[in-house]
Design an enzyme around this catalytic site. Structure first.
Site, PDB file in Angstrom:
ATOM      1  N   GLU A   1       0.805  -1.229   0.000  1.00 61.47           N
ATOM      2  CA  GLU A   1       0.000   0.000   0.000  1.00 61.47           C
ATOM      3  C   GLU A   1       0.845   1.290   0.000  1.00 61.47           C
ATOM      4  OE1 GLU A   1      -4.202  -0.449   1.651  1.00 61.47           O
ATOM      5  OE2 GLU A   1      -2.934  -1.078   3.302  1.00 61.47           O
TER       6      GLU A   1
ATOM      7  N   HIS B   1      -0.419   5.484   7.454  1.00 61.35           N
ATOM      8  CA  HIS B   1      -1.598   4.665   7.130  1.00 61.35           C
ATOM      9  C   HIS B   1      -1.681   3.566   8.174  1.00 61.35           C
ATOM     10  CE1 HIS B   1      -4.549   2.124   5.404  1.00 61.35           C
ATOM     11  NE2 HIS B   1      -3.694   1.138   5.195  1.00 61.35           N
TER      12      HIS B   1
HETATM   13 ZN   LIG Z   1      -4.177  -0.811   4.769  1.00 61.36          ZN
END
Ligand SMILES: [Zn+2]
Length: 270
Positions: free
Chosen positions: A78, A97
């Site tokens: 990600e 994140h």
């Molecule tokens: Zn994630």
């Protein structure tokens, strides 16, 4: 140590703090923009934040590609979250994140917006948009796995500090590592306070815009109060020895000065 070494050192500390404070577990990550190359950022290789050392940190271009062609270690899937936000927000220097569970309910229902209700939660800002990957990409595995998805998340974030990601987690963006870590630590706490207040019933009293503004006016990433939290969290996470006092660019060398030695109390003559 050079300024860049200090920054990467701080990135290691940020990883350890987020792990210790339960913002991240095996998953979740924190990045920092390259101070001299705005089109690049630093993020660890695919490893739980609790284990990250300086050697695990890789340099990326904004499209999520590892800069070093000889690097064989796997990056985070990600990483496009970070590239997308750095690309769309020149003011942002650090991104987190995470999948912190306490914030998740607020991305699932439109009934109760996640906004600041406690003083330490003020930095999340009065507008916390919810990004739903399905709106544009239909049925996915919910992970931000390419440039387009990262850019779409960044578009939803807009000028806000936090975007919730429906059924997944959140993305936080800030002007410094200290600020993004602070925001990410207090976001789930603010969510818990709001959740409990909902259970008590009655109307929720959010912080007013004036209160949020007043908190922001009093904030400085290099103040004694801000650094106190960073030092405390780093020590608690076992990396207190890595902490260096940052230099305030506005204050020049003054902020980097070591505190003067305490004068010995004068002995009373007997
Ligand atoms: Zn994630």
């Amino acid at each position: 140590m050079s300024a860049l070494d200090n920054l990467l050192n701080d990135l290691v500390i940020a990883n350890r703090i987020l792990a210790k404070e339960d913002v991240v577990d095996a998953y979740g990550h924190v990045s920092v923009r390259h101070p001299d190359r705005p089109d690049r950022f630093f993020l660890a290789r695919s490893l739980a934040p609790e284990f990250i050392t300086r050697d695990d940190i890789l340099e990326f271009s904004l499209d999520g590609k590892v800069v070093d062609p000889n690097e064989k270690r796997a990056p985070y899937l990600e990483r496009f979250i970070h590239g997308g936000i750095f690309e769309s927000r020149p003011d942002v220097m650090a991104v987190v994140h995470a999948h912190a569970e306490d914030i998740l309910p607020f991305g699932l229902t439109g009934n109760t917006p996640l906004r600041p209700v406690i003083h330490s939660g003020s930095f999340i800002g009065s507008n916390v948009p919810v990004w739903d990957i399905a709106d544009k990409f239909g049925d996915t595995n919910l992970l931000v796995a390419n440039v387009e998805q990262g850019q779409d998340l960044a578009k939803c974030l807009g000028s806000a500090n936090i975007a919730l990601m429906r059924g997944h987690g959140f993305a936080a963006a800030a002007r410094s590592l200290i600020e993004v870590v602070r925001m990410s630590v207090y976001l789930p706490r603010n969510a818990r306070a709001l959740w409990r207040a909902k259970q008590l019933g009655g109307e929720i009293k959010y912080l007013s815009q004036g209160e949020i503004d007043a908190r922001n006016r009093g904030y400085s990433p290099y103040s004694v109060e801000t650094w106190r939290a960073w030092h405390y969290w780093a020590t608690k996470a076992g990396v207190g020895k890595l902490v260096t006092r940052p230099t305030d660019p506005k204050a020049g060398k003054a902020a980097a000065k070591k505190p003067a030695k305490k004068a010995k109390p004068a002995r009373r003559k007997k």
